[in-house]
Motif scaffolding. Structure first.
Motif, short mmCIF file in Angstrom:
data_model
loop_
_atom_site.label_atom_id
_atom_site.label_comp_id
_atom_site.label_asym_id
_atom_site.label_seq_id
_atom_site.Cartn_x
_atom_site.Cartn_y
_atom_site.Cartn_z
N ASN A 193 28.03 28.32 38.80
CA ASN A 193 27.29 28.72 39.77
C ASN A 193 28.02 28.59 41.28
OD1 ASN A 193 27.57 25.85 40.01
ND2 ASN A 193 25.53 25.18 39.73
N ALA A 194 29.42 28.45 41.25
CA ALA A 194 30.19 28.42 42.51
C ALA A 194 31.60 28.87 42.12
CB ALA A 194 30.10 27.01 43.14
N VAL A 195 31.99 29.47 43.12
CA VAL A 195 33.68 29.81 43.10
C VAL A 195 34.45 28.94 44.51
CG1 VAL A 195 35.27 31.69 43.26
CG2 VAL A 195 33.33 31.85 41.87
N LEU A 196 35.49 28.43 44.19
CA LEU A 196 36.29 27.89 45.22
C LEU A 196 37.18 29.01 45.39
CD1 LEU A 196 37.18 25.88 47.42
CD2 LEU A 196 38.44 24.74 45.59
N VAL A 197 37.32 29.82 46.41
CA VAL A 197 38.11 30.89 46.81
C VAL A 197 39.57 30.25 47.34
CG1 VAL A 197 38.66 32.90 48.08
CG2 VAL A 197 36.45 32.41 47.69
N HIS A 198 40.82 30.93 46.62
CA HIS A 198 41.78 30.21 47.00
C HIS A 198 42.57 31.35 47.83
CE1 HIS A 198 41.62 27.23 43.74
NE2 HIS A 198 41.63 28.29 42.83
N GLN A 199 42.54 32.64 47.58
CA GLN A 199 42.87 33.60 48.68
C GLN A 199 42.34 34.92 48.29
OE1 GLN A 199 47.15 33.74 48.02
NE2 GLN A 199 46.95 34.97 46.10
N CYS A 200 42.12 35.72 49.27
CA CYS A 200 41.85 36.88 49.36
C CYS A 200 42.62 37.93 50.20
CB CYS A 200 40.36 37.30 49.56
SG CYS A 200 39.10 36.96 48.52
N GLU A 201 43.26 38.87 49.38
CA GLU A 201 44.24 39.72 50.46
C GLU A 201 44.38 41.02 50.02
OE1 GLU A 201 48.08 37.87 50.36
OE2 GLU A 201 48.20 37.77 48.16
N VAL A 202 44.94 41.95 50.65
CA VAL A 202 45.17 43.44 50.27
C VAL A 202 46.72 43.61 50.10
CG1 VAL A 202 45.18 45.77 51.16
CG2 VAL A 202 43.09 44.23 51.59
N ILE A 203 47.09 43.97 49.05
CA ILE A 203 48.52 43.97 48.91
C ILE A 203 48.81 45.52 48.44
CG2 ILE A 203 48.87 41.78 47.91
CD1 ILE A 203 48.61 42.84 45.05
N SER A 204 50.08 45.82 48.56
CA SER A 204 50.44 47.11 48.37
C SER A 204 51.63 47.52 47.57
CB SER A 204 50.85 48.15 49.76
OG SER A 204 52.02 47.22 50.54
N THR A 205 52.15 46.31 46.87
CA THR A 205 53.37 46.39 45.98
C THR A 205 52.62 46.19 44.47
OG1 THR A 205 53.24 43.77 46.02
CG2 THR A 205 54.64 44.83 47.37
N ASN A 206 51.55 46.47 44.21
CA ASN A 206 51.12 46.46 42.92
C ASN A 206 51.22 48.08 42.33
OD1 ASN A 206 50.24 46.23 40.25
ND2 ASN A 206 47.96 45.86 40.95
N SER A 207 51.96 48.15 40.96
CA SER A 207 52.14 49.27 40.42
C SER A 207 50.80 49.74 39.74
CB SER A 207 53.05 49.24 39.20
OG SER A 207 52.63 48.32 38.06
N GLY A 208 50.44 51.20 39.89
CA GLY A 208 49.12 51.75 39.49
C GLY A 208 48.13 51.71 40.59
N CYS A 209 48.32 50.99 41.61
CA CYS A 209 47.33 51.09 42.87
C CYS A 209 48.28 51.42 43.96
CB CYS A 209 46.81 49.74 43.11
SG CYS A 209 45.44 49.39 41.52
N TYR A 210 47.69 52.32 45.02
CA TYR A 210 48.40 52.49 46.15
C TYR A 210 48.27 51.43 47.03
CZ TYR A 210 49.06 54.59 50.56
OH TYR A 210 49.65 55.19 52.14
N GLN A 224 45.80 47.48 47.21
CA GLN A 224 44.84 46.88 46.13
C GLN A 224 44.22 45.33 46.80
OE1 GLN A 224 46.33 45.26 42.44
NE2 GLN A 224 44.46 45.26 41.46
N ALA A 225 43.12 45.30 46.92
CA ALA A 225 42.40 43.97 47.35
C ALA A 225 42.29 43.20 46.28
CB ALA A 225 41.10 44.56 48.04
N VAL A 226 42.93 41.86 46.30
CA VAL A 226 42.67 40.81 45.27
C VAL A 226 42.24 39.78 45.73
CG1 VAL A 226 44.17 39.69 43.75
CG2 VAL A 226 44.68 41.91 44.42
N CYS A 227 41.25 38.98 45.17
CA CYS A 227 40.65 37.61 45.41
C CYS A 227 40.97 36.70 44.05
CB CYS A 227 39.25 37.80 45.80
SG CYS A 227 38.91 38.52 47.32
N GLN A 228 41.41 35.61 44.46
CA GLN A 228 41.51 34.71 43.34
C GLN A 228 40.88 33.24 43.81
OE1 GLN A 228 45.96 34.27 43.30
NE2 GLN A 228 45.78 35.88 41.51
N GLY A 229 40.21 32.77 42.76
CA GLY A 229 39.46 31.36 42.93
C GLY A 229 39.39 30.63 41.70
#
Length: 134
Positions: free
Chosen positions: A103-120, A122-127
């Motif tokens: 019922n909750a998420v503690l967000v660790h980080q959200c960022e836009v990266i451009s070093t991922n293969s397959g995506c020009y 990418q926005a990534v959020c982890q928590g």
């Protein structure tokens, strides 16, 4: 006279032969759902609302259980496609957490990266998915 009756007799014999070959088409069998809809229909899974916490201090004095890591992504496939959206990545992370019954998420980080293969780009959020009890 015989020549004119011959084609007529052939047509009659042909038609009677076709009617003896005819088998009526059975109606489509009823689907099991139509017979017992209350037994076979599964309830739709509704995503429970998942609250986002960005500051760990907000969880002080709140008992919670860590259910595991969750992440959400939004991919921009090429330079011409729409840019990645951090809000979409957050929503996808919340949906994954709701499948864990969090019922909750503690967000660790959200960022836009451009070093991922397959995506020009990418926005990534982890928590961390949490079950907070009030």
């Amino acid at each position: 006279m015989r020549l004119s009756l011959l084609p007529l007799c052939m047509v009659i014999v042909g038609l009677t032969g076709c009617t003896t070959q005819y088998k009526p088409v059975e109606p489509f069998p009823e689907k099991p759902q139509a017979q017992h809809p209350e037994k076979l229909r599964k309830p739709a899974h509704r995503a429970t609302p998942v609250q986002l916490y960005t500051n760990p201090a907000d969880l002080i004095n709140k008992p919670f259980r860590d259910l595991g890591e969750v992440s959400g992504e939004d991919c921009q496939t090429n330079a011409q496609s729409s840019p990645p959206n951090l809000n979409t990545a957050r929503k996808r992370m919340q949906l994954k957490a709701s499948t864990l019954k969090a019922n909750a998420v503690l967000v660790h980080q959200c960022e836009v990266i451009s070093t991922n293969s397959g995506c020009y780009r990418q926005a990534v959020c982890q928590g961390s998915a949490l079950k907070v009890t009030q």
